[in-house]
Enzyme design. Sequence first.
Site, PDB file in Angstrom:
ATOM      1  N   GLU A 114      68.207  92.356  17.875  1.00  0.00           N
ATOM      2  CA  GLU A 114      67.604  91.809  19.097  1.00  0.00           C
ATOM      3  C   GLU A 114      68.059  90.466  19.364  1.00  0.00           C
ATOM      4  O   GLU A 114      68.230  90.043  20.634  1.00  0.00           O
ATOM      5  CB  GLU A 114      66.024  91.796  18.804  1.00  0.00           C
ATOM      6  CG  GLU A 114      65.348  93.286  18.898  1.00  0.00           C
ATOM      7  CD  GLU A 114      63.958  93.138  18.526  1.00  0.00           C
ATOM      8  OE1 GLU A 114      63.316  94.395  18.627  1.00  0.00           O
ATOM      9  OE2 GLU A 114      63.440  92.165  17.834  1.00  0.00           O
ATOM     10  N   GLY A 144      60.700  98.441  20.284  1.00  0.00           N
ATOM     11  CA  GLY A 144      59.337  98.343  20.105  1.00  0.00           C
ATOM     12  C   GLY A 144      58.493  99.453  20.997  1.00  0.00           C
ATOM     13  O   GLY A 144      59.404  99.805  22.110  1.00  0.00           O
ATOM     14  N   THR A 148      56.603  98.477  23.216  1.00  0.00           N
ATOM     15  CA  THR A 148      56.349  97.764  24.874  1.00  0.00           C
ATOM     16  C   THR A 148      57.864  98.283  25.539  1.00  0.00           C
ATOM     17  O   THR A 148      57.718  98.761  26.805  1.00  0.00           O
ATOM     18  CB  THR A 148      56.038  96.483  24.925  1.00  0.00           C
ATOM     19  OG1 THR A 148      55.166  96.127  23.857  1.00  0.00           O
ATOM     20  CG2 THR A 148      55.939  96.091  26.162  1.00  0.00           C
TER      21      THR A 148
END
Length: 228
Positions: free
Chosen positions: A108, A30, A32
Site C-alpha cells: 500500500e 481492505g 472499504t
Amino acid sequence: MDAKTAQKQAAAKFAVGLVAFDRIVGIGSGSTVAEFIKRLAPLAANIPGVVVASSASERIALEAGLRVWSLNDALASDVAPKFYFDGADEIEPGFAMIKGGGAALTREKIVASACETFVCLVDESKLVSALGKFALPVEVVPMAEAFVTRELQRLGGSPKKREAPLTDNGNIIIDVSGLFPINPRALEEEVNQIPGVLSNGIFARRRADQLIIAGANVRHEYAPVSAW
Ligand code: 5RP
C-alpha cells in the site's frame, strides 16, 4: 446490513466519482476498497485498468472484469496512475494514518507513494484526534522476529506477533501498542530504521491528500496545508 458496512459503501460510491478515466487507478486493500473495486466494474471498458496493493484486491479486481497492471508496467505506461484509493485503520486531523490491519501496508505504501493523490475512504469510526489506539502493524522479515521484537520493546512498545498467514511478501506482522503519543512522522522513521523491518503502518510521510468520510452523510475534505 450494519451501519459501518453501509458507510463503507457510501464512501466507495462517492470515490468512484473521482476516478480519472484516462489513467490507471491505484487501489489499496481492505473491505472499504473492496466495495470501491466492485463499483468500478461497470467502468471496466472505460478505464485502462488498475494497479492493486494486495493479492486479495487483485482477485476482486479480476472478478470485476478489470485489467490488472503490475506497478512496473503501469509506471512505464503513458496512462500511469494518478489517484490512489485506500482505506485506513485510523486517520487524524493532519491526515496521517495508521494502516496495515489487513497486512498489506508495504505494498500500500509503495503504490500510494507512486501516485500523485491519495484519496482515503473511511467510515467515521476511523477518525481519531491522535493516532495510537490501533496497534501499529510492522512488517518484519521472519528471521528478524526476536531482534525486532526486542528493539520495539526498547522504544517503549508492547509488540505481539500476529497469528496470521505470511504477508504477500512472505513476511510476518508484529502489532505494537504503546508507542504513541509521539510525532507520527518521527516514529515512522524510527521504526523503519530497525534492521529487519520492511515497513510500518504509519502513513505520515505519505499521508492522505483527500479524505472521504461516510457517516450520516458523506463529506469530502482536503489535507490541511501544515501538518507533517
Ligand atoms: C490493509 C489496510 C486497510 O486499508 C485498513 O485495514 C482498513 O481496512 P477496512 O477498509 O477493511 O476497514 O491498511 O492493510
